[in-house]
Write an enzyme that holds these catalytic residues in place. Sequence first.
Site, short mmCIF file in Angstrom:
data_model
loop_
_atom_site.label_atom_id
_atom_site.label_comp_id
_atom_site.label_asym_id
_atom_site.label_seq_id
_atom_site.Cartn_x
_atom_site.Cartn_y
_atom_site.Cartn_z
N HIS A 35 1.20 9.05 11.24
CA HIS A 35 2.60 9.14 11.65
C HIS A 35 3.12 10.49 11.15
O HIS A 35 2.83 10.90 10.01
CB HIS A 35 3.42 7.98 11.07
CG HIS A 35 3.24 6.71 11.85
ND1 HIS A 35 3.33 5.46 11.29
CD2 HIS A 35 2.96 6.50 13.17
CE1 HIS A 35 3.12 4.54 12.22
NE2 HIS A 35 2.89 5.16 13.36
N ASP A 73 5.70 11.81 9.94
CA ASP A 73 6.42 12.03 8.67
C ASP A 73 5.47 12.09 7.48
O ASP A 73 5.90 12.33 6.36
CB ASP A 73 7.51 10.97 8.46
CG ASP A 73 6.99 9.54 8.52
OD1 ASP A 73 6.09 9.27 9.35
OD2 ASP A 73 7.48 8.69 7.77
N ASP A 98 2.09 3.80 4.20
CA ASP A 98 3.08 2.80 4.55
C ASP A 98 2.37 1.46 4.76
O ASP A 98 1.27 1.45 5.27
CB ASP A 98 3.78 3.19 5.84
CG ASP A 98 4.51 4.52 5.79
OD1 ASP A 98 4.52 5.18 4.76
OD2 ASP A 98 5.07 4.90 6.82
N HIS A 119 10.17 6.40 0.46
CA HIS A 119 10.05 6.21 1.92
C HIS A 119 11.28 5.47 2.46
O HIS A 119 11.18 4.51 3.22
CB HIS A 119 8.77 5.46 2.25
CG HIS A 119 8.34 5.62 3.69
ND1 HIS A 119 8.66 4.72 4.67
CD2 HIS A 119 7.65 6.60 4.30
CE1 HIS A 119 8.14 5.12 5.82
NE2 HIS A 119 7.52 6.27 5.63
#
Lengths: 305, 305
Positions: free
Chosen positions: A64, A66, A212, A270
Site C-alpha cells: 500500500h 503509504d 497493517d 498509523h
Amino acid sequence: MKFEVTILGSSSATPIYNRNPTAQALNINERLYLIDCGEGTQQQMLKFDVKASRIDHIFISHLHGDHYLGLVGLLSSLHLNGRSKPLKLFGPAPLKEIIDLQFKYSDTTLNYEIEFYPTDPTQPAVILDTNEITVETIPLDHRIACTGFFFKQKKTLRKLIKEKVEALAIPVNYFSLLKRGQNYVAPDGTVYQNDELTIDSSVPKSYAYCSDTLYNQNYFAQIANADLLYHESTFLHNMLDRALQTHHTTAWQAADVALQTGAHQLLIGHFSARYKTLNELLDEARSVFPNTELAIEGKTFTVGA
Amino acid sequence: MKFEVTILGSSSATPIYNRNPTAQALNINERLYLIDCGEGTQQQMLKFDVKASRIDHIFISHLHGDHYLGLVGLLSSLHLNGRSKPLKLFGPAPLKEIIDLQFKYSDTTLNYEIEFYPTDPTQPAVILDTNEITVETIPLDHRIACTGFFFKQKKTLRKLIKEKVEALAIPVNYFSLLKRGQNYVAPDGTVYQNDELTIDSSVPKSYAYCSDTLYNQNYFAQIANADLLYHESTFLHNMLDRALQTHHTTAWQAADVALQTGAHQLLIGHFSARYKTLNELLDEARSVFPNTELAIEGKTFTVGA
C-alpha cells in the site's frame, strides 16, 4: 547497547495534520535500519537528522502506497549523493518490479547494488541474522500480503572485570573464552568461576513492528514478551466495523495485543485522517494497557526502557 | 480573470534545505492545474492550502523521479477522499504503465477515472483546448524525453457598457453579438460601432513552463513573448560544464532565454542541492534579465503582473 526507534511517520493512508505516512528508523548499536518508507520519508529524515547514508537495510511491510511510495525517491537520492556500498532491501516480491520499472524509464543505473530479499507473507521466517540481531517476518492479516518485522538483539559477550583479570594475571588469549562464559583454570590448578571474572553486560531487547493488520491471534505467540511493541491503531474502537472491513486495528485492540502477548511497552500509530488530535486514541489504549505511547513524528523511543 | 502560479517545490533531484522537488499549481479563473508532482507534493498542497480536490488536470513533464514520484500518492489520496469526477493526466506514455503497476499490487481500483493523454516529446502540440485556455507541449532537450507546457489564456468576451446599452434600449438578444464585437444597427438604421458600446475586458496572458532542459534555441520561437516564463536554473554559470553534461541550464542561460524570447517576467527554479542559499543564482539571472524572481515554496505569482 543502543536500541532506539525514531518515528518518521504516523499517518495512515493520507498525510494530514503534519502527520506523514509510515516510516520508522531503528538505531541498533549505531547501525540504522529503516522500516517502511511512505511518501516524504527522505524529507522527514532530513528534518529529524536521521542520516540516510547510514542505512544499510530497508524493510517494507506491504505494497500500500503509504508504506513504500517514498522508497524510489530515497534510493535515487542515495545514488545521487554518491552511495557505493550495497543496500539490502526486504519486501514483497513485486516491489522489485515496481522499482526496476521506474529506474528503467528514468534511465537510471544506480551506483550501488540493491540486494533484494523478497518476503514470504505466509509464514514467519528469519530474514536477517547478523552478529548483533535477528529479524523475523511476522505474517499479518491485511487486505494484501503484509508482514511485520520482529527485531531481536543477540546476547552480547560478557565483560571482563578488569581488576580481577589483572590481579590473576590471566593471559590475553583467555579473554575471548572468558567473555563467552568459560571458567579460568590457573597454572596452579585453581578454578575461578566465570561469574567471578566477568559480568553480564546486557539483556537482549526486542522490537516487534506490526502494521497493517486485523487483530488476529495468529501472530500473538510469535511476538510474545516484546520489550517494545509497535502496533497499528488506525481507529477508535467505536469504529470497529470499519476496522474489520479495512483489515485494521482499533486502539483498544492494539492495547489488548500488548496485554495478551506480554509486551513491556506499546507504541500506537498509523492514525486515520479522521482524527485531528490523538488523545482519545491514547486514552483508549491506556485504559487497557497503561504503558502506551503515541508513535508520532520526531519522537525517539528506547527499546526496553 | 485570475491567472496565478503557486510554487510547491523548487528543488532539483534531491530534496534539501526545506526545498521540495518540483511541483506548481496554476489557478486560472479558479480552475486548478498541477504541473509536475515531485515526492511530497500532496503534503505541500496541504501546507499551502492548495485544494487537491479542485485539480482536474495534471501535467507531468518527464519521468525523472523529482518530477512525478508524488503522483501515485496524490491519485490515491484523491480516491480515498471520495473523488468521483474524472481526472485528466498528461505525461510521457510510460507513466500509465508505472501507475497501473502500483495500483495493481496495492489492489486499488480508483473510484474515479483517469483520462490519460500521452505527450509527444518530438514536436509541439496543443494537448488541451478549453473555453478559457490552450495548453501546448514544449519539446525540451533533456537526458530523457521531456516536454514543457505553455498555458495561454483565450481572449474573453468584450464587456457591455451598461449605460450606453440601456440608453439605446438595445434588446437582450443582441448582447451576445455585441460581446463578440459586432456593431449595433438601431431600428432607425443608425449604426453604432462596437467600441462605443463595449470595452475590451482583458488581455490574454501566457505562462511558459520549461523544466528540465539544456539551453537550446529550438524552443525559443514557440515561447516568444510569454507574460511569465518559468525556466529551470539548476546551476550557476560557473558550473556550465556540469549543466551541459546533465542537460540542465544555468541561471545566466535561463535569463538569456527570457531576454531572447521577450518574456515579461522570469521565474527560476529547480535548484541544485549544492546551493544552500539562492541569492547568487538570483543575482546572476538579474544581471541579464532584471525582472526575475525565485520560484520558491509557497510563493504565488500573478501571470502578467
